[in-house]
Design a protein around this motif. Structure first.
Motif, PDB file in Angstrom:
ATOM      1  N   CYS A  99      52.981  53.355  51.682  1.00  0.00           N
ATOM      2  CA  CYS A  99      54.374  53.050  51.368  1.00  0.00           C
ATOM      3  C   CYS A  99      55.165  52.777  52.644  1.00  0.00           C
ATOM      4  O   CYS A  99      55.965  51.836  52.711  1.00  0.00           O
ATOM      5  N   LEU A 142      57.841  57.198  49.122  1.00  0.00           N
ATOM      6  CA  LEU A 142      57.136  57.877  48.041  1.00  0.00           C
ATOM      7  C   LEU A 142      57.729  59.272  47.855  1.00  0.00           C
ATOM      8  O   LEU A 142      57.917  60.011  48.816  1.00  0.00           O
ATOM      9  N   VAL A 162      58.137  55.587  43.584  1.00  0.00           N
ATOM     10  CA  VAL A 162      58.115  54.729  44.776  1.00  0.00           C
ATOM     11  C   VAL A 162      59.364  53.875  44.762  1.00  0.00           C
ATOM     12  O   VAL A 162      59.638  53.180  43.788  1.00  0.00           O
TER      13      VAL A 162
END
Length: 376
Positions: A352, A359, A372
């Motif tokens: 991420c 996240l 997310v």
């Protein structure tokens, strides 16, 4: 000696080749009285040239321990040639000043500045004394000495600098290649973790289900066993593609796979996706999040329902994966008793971050959520 490319070999050859001038210039400006004296003087010049070559080599590769002996040898040979060079010098020639200047320049490249300054001062005194003793021009001797030393320092220092650039370029290419290998290993590790963790969980679940149905419902047990074989075969194929860098799992395909897997486990899945544009990297990331969520539900949560949503939120887009299972008392539960603290979420957090996303994982009312937040 480090491995050399062709370019570095050429530059080094030019650098070391400059020591030949120690032989040529003083030799052409003296007139030894006998063949024996001529041979002896030539041998001294050759020794000086070799010592200068060693100093230049040491300067090029910064070999501190290799600098001292060649410098001392070059200075001693130069001083040993002081008398014959002045005694046999041609008219209006300064052979010893040429030799001393080139040696002083090489010392300046290979030794600390204070040592080079001392050598230059000693040579200056010797050149002045030689000129006075042999009725030569002191100014000519000193200008020749200083000019030769300056020319050696400027020209050869440029070659040493160029060698350093070439060496740094080679190291940079080696580092780039090592980084590419490390990135590929990391990619493969992530792919295999996501793929095998999910699929092996499915296989274990179905194997347990098939074992429980063997006596009560043999037909259903055989169906589950067939699905186990199909999942195993598909997993093998995907592992091969992952190793070859051909994995192209996206969010849509992962949602289809998740629905089949969760339905086999008796978990209902509700999906609400807004039609949002996603890049291939973003789709692969969200697919990994869904895969991790399904794996955690199967392993740790006693869930009956999963809700997956993708929507536009203030500042970006958000994917939410929420289950209604507590997971309390599951084997390997984390310190809060809700979920395990394995490497899956940590790996997702890194992925991420690579895309500028965030996240979030933690308990919500009556369940657990993976979320997310993608930038707009």
């Amino acid at each position: 000696m480090p491995d050399l490319t062709i370019a570095r070999r050429v530059v080094l050859a030019i650098l070391l080749g400059n020591s030949v001038w120690v032989l040529i210039i003083p030799w052409r400006t003296v007139d030894p009285p006998t063949p024996m004296a001529e041979v002896a003087f030539a041998a001294g010049l050759l020794a000086a040239a070799v010592a200068i070559g060693l100093m230049l080599r040491a300067a090029a590769w910064a070999l501190v321990q290799a600098r001292r002996t060649p410098a001392a040898a070059a200075v001693l040979v130069t001083l040993a040639l002081w008398w014959p060079a002045f005694a046999w010098a041609g008219d209006d020639q300064a052979p010893w000043a040429w030799l001393a200047g080139m040696v002083a320049g090489a010392v300046a490249l290979a030794m600390p500045w204070i040592v080079a300054a001392g050598v230059l001062a000693a040579f200056t005194v010797a050149a002045t004394a030689g000129a006075l003793a042999h009725d030569a021009s002191v100014l000519r001797e000193l200008l020749t000495l200083g000019g030769a030393a300056a020319a050696v320092v400027v020209m050869l220092n440029a070659l040493i600098w160029l060698l350093g650039l070439l060496h740094s370029s080679e190291r940079a290419r080696e580092s780039e290649a090592a980084l590419a290998v490390a990135e590929e290993r990391l990619r493969m590790s992530r792919e295999l973790h996501d793929l095998l963790g999910h699929r092996l969980t499915v296989i274990a679940l179905k194997a347990e289900l098939a074992a429980g149905l063997t006596g009560a419902d043999p037909e259903r047990a055989r169906a589950e066993s067939d699905e186990i074989r199909q999942v195993a075969a598909a997993t093998l194929g995907e592992v091969r593609r992952a190793v070859q860098g051909e994995t192209t799992t996206d969010l849509r395909h992962q949602l289809e796979s998740a629905r089949l897997v969760l339905s086999s486990a008796g978990v209902r899945m509700d999906v609400a996706l807004d039609p949002l544009p996603l890049t291939a990297a973003e789709s692969a990331l969200l697919a990994a999040v869904v895969r991790e969520g399904v794996t955690n539900v199967l392993r740790h949560a006693r869930a009956t329902e999963v809700r997956i949503s993708l929507a536009v939120m203030p500042g970006g887009r958000t994917l939410g994966f929420v289950d209604d299972g507590s997971g309390a008392g599951s084997v390997g539960a984390g310190p809060d008793g809700d979920r395990p603290g394995g490497t899956g979420l940590a790996g997702l957090a890194v992925r991420c971050a690579d895309l500028g996303a965030t996240l979030t994982a933690g308990p919500v009312d009556g369940g657990f959520e993976l979320r997310v937040d993608l930038p707009a």
